[in-house]
Design a protein around this motif. Sequence first.
Motif, short mmCIF file in Angstrom:
data_model
loop_
_atom_site.label_atom_id
_atom_site.label_comp_id
_atom_site.label_asym_id
_atom_site.label_seq_id
_atom_site.Cartn_x
_atom_site.Cartn_y
_atom_site.Cartn_z
N ALA A 67 -0.89 -0.06 -6.78
CA ALA A 67 -2.28 0.42 -6.83
C ALA A 67 -2.54 1.16 -8.13
O ALA A 67 -3.58 0.95 -8.78
N GLN A 68 -1.62 2.03 -8.53
CA GLN A 68 -1.78 2.77 -9.78
C GLN A 68 -1.81 1.83 -10.98
O GLN A 68 -2.66 1.94 -11.85
N ARG A 69 -0.89 0.88 -11.01
CA ARG A 69 -0.81 -0.07 -12.12
C ARG A 69 -2.09 -0.90 -12.22
O ARG A 69 -2.63 -1.10 -13.31
N ASP A 70 -2.61 -1.34 -11.08
CA ASP A 70 -3.77 -2.21 -11.10
C ASP A 70 -5.06 -1.45 -11.39
O ASP A 70 -6.02 -2.04 -11.88
N ARG A 71 -5.09 -0.16 -11.10
CA ARG A 71 -6.26 0.62 -11.52
C ARG A 71 -6.33 0.69 -13.03
O ARG A 71 -7.42 0.54 -13.62
N GLN B 99 8.05 -0.27 1.23
CA GLN B 99 6.81 -0.99 0.96
C GLN B 99 5.68 -0.04 0.61
O GLN B 99 4.80 -0.38 -0.18
N LYS B 100 5.70 1.16 1.19
CA LYS B 100 4.69 2.16 0.86
C LYS B 100 4.80 2.56 -0.60
O LYS B 100 3.80 2.62 -1.32
N ILE B 101 6.04 2.83 -1.04
CA ILE B 101 6.25 3.19 -2.45
C ILE B 101 5.78 2.06 -3.36
O ILE B 101 5.08 2.27 -4.36
#
Length: 134
Positions: A46-50, A38-40
């Motif tokens: 998070a990266q994709r949504d930024r 889940q961390k991965i």
Amino acid sequence: MTRIRRGYIARRRKTKIRLFASSFRGSHSKLTRTIIQQKIRALVSAQRDRDRQKRNFRRLWISRINAVIRTNSVSYSYSKLINNLYKRQLLLNRKILAQIALLNRNCLYMISNDILNKINKNKEIGNKPIEFVT
């Protein structure tokens, strides 16, 4: 085979991982393997949504500028405004233009009218440099 007692290093690593997943629900915050997965997944999201957020803000700014420009004059559009800004070498980014459009529409109207007037003058002259006779 004798039993090997694990040291504190693995325990520290697991507690560090559990701190990251403390807000997750169910086994996602309890089981170590699931926490790691889940961390991965969370970091990838998070990266994709930024990146997606940058796209969405740019779309928002463009639509705001376009809406204000079209209310001013019917035949003028966003693409022509940006093209004319580049021709006049006025480097204003879309974020600043959108803020001007929201907060001070008259300023944006002045910028667009000034650009249009200068382009129309250049068309009348024929895009030739003016020569001064001495």
